[in-house]
Design a protein around this motif. Structure first.
Motif, short mmCIF file in Angstrom:
data_model
loop_
_atom_site.label_atom_id
_atom_site.label_comp_id
_atom_site.label_asym_id
_atom_site.label_seq_id
_atom_site.Cartn_x
_atom_site.Cartn_y
_atom_site.Cartn_z
N GLY A 769 0.79 -1.21 0.00
CA GLY A 769 0.00 0.00 0.00
C GLY A 769 0.82 1.27 0.00
N ARG A 770 2.08 1.14 -0.21
CA ARG A 770 2.93 2.33 -0.23
C ARG A 770 3.77 2.28 -1.49
N SER A 771 4.21 3.44 -1.86
CA SER A 771 5.07 3.48 -3.03
C SER A 771 6.51 3.61 -2.59
N TYR A 772 7.34 2.85 -3.19
CA TYR A 772 8.76 2.87 -2.87
C TYR A 772 9.55 3.18 -4.12
N PRO A 773 10.58 3.97 -3.95
CA PRO A 773 11.40 4.27 -5.12
C PRO A 773 12.18 3.04 -5.55
N VAL A 774 12.37 2.94 -6.83
CA VAL A 774 13.14 1.82 -7.38
C VAL A 774 14.46 2.41 -7.91
N PHE A 775 15.54 1.88 -7.40
CA PHE A 775 16.86 2.36 -7.82
C PHE A 775 17.50 1.35 -8.75
N ASP A 776 18.18 1.88 -9.71
CA ASP A 776 18.89 1.01 -10.63
C ASP A 776 20.19 1.69 -11.05
N GLY A 777 21.27 1.24 -10.47
CA GLY A 777 22.58 1.80 -10.84
C GLY A 777 22.84 3.15 -10.20
N ILE A 778 23.86 3.80 -10.73
CA ILE A 778 24.26 5.10 -10.18
C ILE A 778 24.47 6.10 -11.31
N VAL A 779 24.50 7.34 -10.92
CA VAL A 779 24.81 8.42 -11.87
C VAL A 779 26.16 9.01 -11.44
N VAL A 780 27.07 9.04 -12.38
CA VAL A 780 28.41 9.60 -12.09
C VAL A 780 28.77 10.59 -13.20
N CYS A 781 29.79 11.37 -12.93
CA CYS A 781 30.25 12.30 -13.96
C CYS A 781 30.85 11.50 -15.12
N SER A 782 30.66 12.04 -16.29
CA SER A 782 31.05 11.31 -17.50
C SER A 782 32.53 10.93 -17.49
N GLU A 783 33.39 11.82 -16.90
CA GLU A 783 34.82 11.57 -16.95
C GLU A 783 35.22 10.32 -16.18
N PHE A 784 34.36 9.90 -15.27
CA PHE A 784 34.70 8.72 -14.49
C PHE A 784 34.13 7.43 -15.08
N LYS A 785 33.44 7.60 -16.15
CA LYS A 785 32.75 6.44 -16.71
C LYS A 785 33.73 5.31 -17.04
N ASP A 786 34.80 5.69 -17.81
CA ASP A 786 35.75 4.67 -18.26
C ASP A 786 36.48 4.03 -17.09
N VAL A 787 36.87 4.91 -16.17
CA VAL A 787 37.59 4.39 -14.99
C VAL A 787 36.71 3.39 -14.25
N LEU A 788 35.49 3.79 -14.09
CA LEU A 788 34.57 2.93 -13.35
C LEU A 788 34.31 1.62 -14.08
N LEU A 789 34.13 1.74 -15.39
CA LEU A 789 33.87 0.52 -16.16
C LEU A 789 35.07 -0.42 -16.11
N GLU A 790 36.26 0.21 -16.18
CA GLU A 790 37.47 -0.59 -16.13
C GLU A 790 37.60 -1.29 -14.78
N ALA A 791 37.39 -0.48 -13.77
CA ALA A 791 37.48 -1.04 -12.42
C ALA A 791 36.44 -2.12 -12.22
N TYR A 792 35.29 -1.85 -12.77
CA TYR A 792 34.23 -2.85 -12.64
C TYR A 792 34.60 -4.12 -13.37
N ALA A 793 35.20 -3.94 -14.56
CA ALA A 793 35.59 -5.12 -15.35
C ALA A 793 36.64 -5.92 -14.59
N GLU A 794 37.61 -5.19 -14.01
CA GLU A 794 38.65 -5.88 -13.24
C GLU A 794 38.03 -6.62 -12.06
N GLU A 795 37.20 -5.89 -11.40
CA GLU A 795 36.61 -6.48 -10.22
C GLU A 795 35.75 -7.68 -10.59
N GLU A 796 35.08 -7.52 -11.70
CA GLU A 796 34.23 -8.60 -12.17
C GLU A 796 35.07 -9.82 -12.52
N GLU A 797 36.23 -9.52 -13.13
CA GLU A 797 37.13 -10.61 -13.50
C GLU A 797 37.63 -11.33 -12.24
#
Length: 925
Positions: A769-797
């Motif tokens: 009976g209540r509404s809850y926000p649904v979150f999906d991912g994060i918003v970051v500055c564009s310049e960090f996108k590659d770094v984050l993706l790389e780090a994520y890929a490493e971490e994922e590996e």
DNA sequence: ATGCGCTATACGTCTTTGGTAGGC
DNA sequence: TGCCTACCTTTGACGTATAGCGCA
């Protein structure tokens, strides 16, 4: 629920009541079964009544209060709906069901005393409203549940499922009718039929094929001849192929309206005229529970006399006809007007439609004679028949027909004279001819004694006709409506009324040619807004028709002749190489019709009218902007173009579309916000504290908006809202300089790298009976996108590697457990089951047979005890490494010497061999 | 027969930003 | 200690579409 429980208790086996009931049954021996028969009868009765009640329940799920309803009980008995019992008690309270079974009547005792003795009943005040019959005479319960008697109150609203089903049936039916139309169209192209028609045609009519500048007038003699030679008869239920049907109709010179219309198309095509077969697709209703209209009720066409008479509205056609007759009479009074010709044509049609209401005679011999019958004969004939007719509706019709005839009497005289002078028009305007035709068709009807009303629905039903392309009709040429069945030419504006008079709606009019089809409903429907809601969604219908349109266009479309093409090109002043085809010109014509529909005269039509609107019927989130021009008035309400209707939304809603309200814009509309539940609970003081502005929903229009202008990301900091997040309804909602990363655990990576981020809220979900926000991912500055993706890929590996390692360790452990258990089991088997050498079971395992096992893909450690491998060998396995070397050896312990080992570096398989010939392969990991 | 106003009902849309316990 | 996850409990007010009914 309490109400229901009381009668249920009363239905408990009560000997006194049953006895009384049995007595009552025996008293009325003729009507009721003896108690001994109760069993069977009860079952039958239960079953039958149960069926009915189930149906009734099905139909009457809603508005239960209005309908007497029974519900089958668990024990199979029925009981009056407690909700209704007070209302029905006067009839059934103290009655016995003929079956003697516990029933509605059982709820009241056989005597008033018994009734009063029951304390529970007294306590249940809800049951005291009814008037209780106290006499001892058996009373028959009239359930009043027969479909006929209670139909009026059986109201059931359509559920979503009903609607879906109705739509599916509608679509399938449409497809079937389309297919049928194509078959008929194909039959019209049959060269044999065309040749046969030509062979029947008088020589002077053959000239029509040579006419270059065809107009609708040129068609009159041909259609007249056809009409006089081919007649509609009450069709039987024969089901043949369209081609055979046409051939049969051709041979007999009579057939169903569909066949006659198709023959007319075949004839027109035989004369090298561009002709289409046009059919009103009388499809099953799009909306559930709507009674299928007119001559075809539902999918199962009523072209056969099998239709239930109950479904037919006997009065309506006659009333409609009476109306049209009156109309005709009025029109006829304008006998000298220029337009009288068309009116008369219409009259022909109407009367031909009327004709079948008069009871038909089996008088085939009169067929030829009747064609020469004069007015007086007809009138006397009609009068005679009217006398035979017993139904009130028929009498009414006859009276109306007489009125119409008398009203046109003057005209007929004049028309006779005119016809002599003007043979071309004679067949259309001369009442004598009209009368003749009526008589002919009357006589030509089949001898079947079927319902005249049914006949009236079929014969002359304006559901099929032809369209002929007349190059000289307009500047651009025109498709001309040719109804050979009713002898109407160029009467497209009459079709709607004709169809309506037959209680049929004009939802789909489809023209067939060249195996294709085209929707030409717009040409014949003057009140589109009335049928629009009864048509299937165009997003489905248009693609369905698209390939058929191409076929039709290919067969009939042809490029217009050059002269006209040039005119059109000049007029349109287009420099592109647009060459108008018949099809494209027709499209323009139909679109023009769509845009020039007359203003409806009733207000409700504006509610969903595609072209016009009145302010009264705007929805909550609609406004008029600009408020003009006023196109007219309806009941004092100004009518605006629908294009002025704008949808307004809240700021937040516009935000989702990447738009924001311009500064200094005031809401164009304000709505009262509903009071929140929390606020209701609040104290009154809080309510006083609420300002009006808070309670209003402010709505803005599209013209008050501008593209969303969110703050830029600066210094790696994500601009976020007051909740510390970014609402990502769409990509447009992202602040400039930021990206939305949706991969899982992105925040943990960002956090580890100490990069600023904001949770991305993508919507809401409702839970508890209540509404809850649904979150999906994060918003970051564009310049960090590659770094984050790389780090994520490493971490994922790394994570995957860890996972793999964990899996392997786990697998090894499980294999060890498995093998150990096998060994243990084998050892126990050897010790306790085998009688041979129970005490000699060595710890290290034995080679029990010549089979060996190949372990591939399992770990093998050099330090691992070889015994494990040996023990595995005892397991059944079919992968014998070298059968020739393997001989059955008992009581032998394998010894794998290093010198017999071989290693295959490619497969990493280490093969160990015992001197006995046994070998085992293990994989090195 | 038709339009209109009213009523009832089914269904769609909009609303809109947790708290706590327990496991790891 | 902090983080993560599961669980709790299944809104409800309102508008729109639609159908029936009575009346004019």
């Amino acid at each position: 629920m309490r109400r229901r429980s009381a009668p249920q208790r009363k239905r408990q086996p009560s000997t006194s009541e049953d006895q009384t009931g049995a007595q009552q049954n025996s008293e009325d021996g003729n009507k009721f079964q003896s108690p001994s028969d109760n069993g069977a009868l009860t079952e039958i009765s239960r079953e039958a009544v149960g069926k009915l009640l189930r149906r009734a329940n099905k139909v009457g799920t809603s508005r239960r209060k209005k309908t007497a309803e029974f519900e089958p009980e668990q024990n199979g008995t029925q009981v009056l709906d407690p909700m209704l019992q007070p209302k029905t008690s006067e009839v059934g309270h103290c009655s016995r069901n003929p079956s003697g079974n516990a029933s509605a009547g059982e709820k009241c005792s056989s005597s008033g005393e018994d009734h009063l003795d029951n304390k529970e009943e007294l306590d249940d005040s809800d049951w005291e409203d009814g008037v209780v019959a106290r006499d001892d005479h058996p009373v028959t319960i009239e359930l009043n549940m027969t479909p006929n008697s209670t139909v009026k109150k059986q109201v059931r609203r359509a559920s979503a499922e009903d609607k879906e089903l109705a739509e599916l049936v509608h679509k399938v039916h449409l497809l079937c009718l389309l297919a049928r139309g194509r078959l008929i169209d194909n039959a019209c192209d049959d060269p044999l039929i065309q040749a046969s028609l030509l062979s029947l045609l008088p020589a002077h009519l053959l000239q029509l094929s040579n006419v270059e500048k065809l107009t609708s007038k040129d068609l009159y003699p041909l259609i007249s001849w056809f009409h006089n030679n081919f007649h509609v008869k009450n069709s039987t239920s024969r089901e043949t192929s369209p081609c055979f049907g046409l051939a049969s109709a051709l041979e007999l010179h009579e057939g169903s309206p569909e066949e006659i219309a198709a023959l007319s198309v075949a004839l027109l095509r035989a004369l090298n005229l561009t002709a289409r077969f046009v059919s009103v697709l009388n499809v099953s209703p799009l909306k559930p529970f709507q009674v299928a209209s007119g001559s075809s009720c539902g999918i199962f066409k009523t072209s056969t006399p099998m239709i239930s008479k109950r479904k037919l509205d006997f009065k309506s056609p006659q009333e409609a006809l009476s109306c049209s007759e009156r109309e005709n009479a009025c029109e006829s009074s304008l006998a000298h007007s220029q337009k009288s010709k068309k009116c008369r044509v219409t009259k022909h049609m109407d009367q031909s439609r009327d004709r079948p209401i008069v009871e038909v005679r089996n008088d085939s011999a009169a067929k030829s004679k009747a064609s020469e019958t004069q007015d007086s004969n007809l009138e006397s004939c009609l009068t005679d028949k009217s006398r035979k007719s017993k139904r009130k509706g028929d009498l009414e019709f006859d009276m109306q027909l007489e009125m119409a005839l008398s009203a046109t009497a003057v005209e007929s005289e004049e028309s006779k004279n005119k016809s002599a002078a003007n043979p071309e028009s004679s067949c259309f305007s001369c009442p004598s001819k009209r009368v003749k035709r009526v008589t002919v068709e009357e006589s030509s009807t089949s001898s079947q004694v079927i319902s005249t009303a049914i006949g009236s629905m079929k014969v002359g039903s304006p559901l099929y006709w032809a369209e002929v392309y007349c190059s000289e009709e307009n500047l651009t040429g025109k498709w001309v409506h040719v109804d050979a069945v009713n002898l109407i030419i160029d009467g497209e504006d009459k079709v709607e009324a004709m169809v309506a008079a037959c209680k049929t709606s004009l939802r789909y009019v489809v023209a067939f040619a060249g195996q294709g089809a085209k929707d030409v409903t717009r040409r014949y429907c003057m009140k589109w807004y009335k049928i629009a809601s009864h048509r299937v969604n165009s997003t489905w219908w248009d693609p369905v028709l698209a390939p058929l349109r191409d076929l039709e266009s290919g067969a009939t479309g042809g490029v217009n002749d050059l002269r006209k093409s040039q005119i059109i090109s000049k007029q349109s002043d287009t420099r592109d190489s647009f060459v108008p085809t018949r099809s494209s010109i027709e499209d323009i014509e139909l679109e023009t019709r769509a845009l020039t529909e007359p203003l409806p005269t009733n207000q409700q039509a504006y509610k969903s009218h595609p072209l016009y609107a009145i302010e009264k019927w705007l929805t909550r989130y609609q406004v008029l902007h600009p408020k003009g021009p006023i196109l007219g008035f309806c009941s004092g309400h100004p009518v605006y173009p629908r294009t002025c209707v704008q949808t307004v939304k809240t700021k937040e809603r516009w935000l989702r579309e990447g738009l924001q309200v311009k500064p200094n814009e005031y809401p164009v509309k304000e709505l009262q916000r509903s009071i929140k539940p929390q606020k209701v609970q609040d104290s009154e003081a809080d309510d006083y504290g609420c300002s009006d502005s808070v309670d209003k929903i402010k709505l803005y229009g599209k013209w008050q908006l501008e593209p969303l202008n969110l703050p830029h990301a600066v210094n790696g900091i994500v601009p976020r809202n007051e909740r510390g997040q970014v609402d990502v309804w769409s990509e447009k909602c992202l602040p400039p300089g930021t990206v939305h990363l949706r991969f899982p655990k992105a925040f943990s990576v960002a956090k580890r790298l100490e990069i600023d981020y904001a949770p991305a809220m993508v919507g809401f979900e409702f839970k508890n009976g209540r509404s809850y926000p649904v979150f999906d991912g994060i918003v970051v500055c564009s310049e960090f996108k590659d770094v984050l993706l790389e780090a994520y890929a490493e971490e994922e590996e790394r994570r995957q590697a860890e996972e793999k390692k964990r899996d392997e360790t786990q697998a090894l452990s499980r294999w060890y457990q498995l093998l150990s258990s096998i060994v243990t089991r084998q050892r126990l088997n050897n010790r306790y089951i085998s009688n041979s050498l129970p005490s000699e079971m060595p710890t290290g395992g034995q080679c029990m047979n010549n089979e060996s096992i190949t372990i591939v893909g399992e770990s093998y450690d050099k330090n691992h005890n070889v015994r494990h491998q040996q023990q595995v060998e005892q397991c059944d396995s079919t992968s014998v490494v070298d059968a020739s070397l393997s001989t059955p050896v008992k009581d032998h312990e394998h010894v794998f010497l290093k010198e017999f080992e071989s290693f295959d570096s490619e497969t990493s398989l280490l093969t160990k061999r015992c001197q006995c010939g046994f070998s085992v392969q293990v994989e090195e990991l």
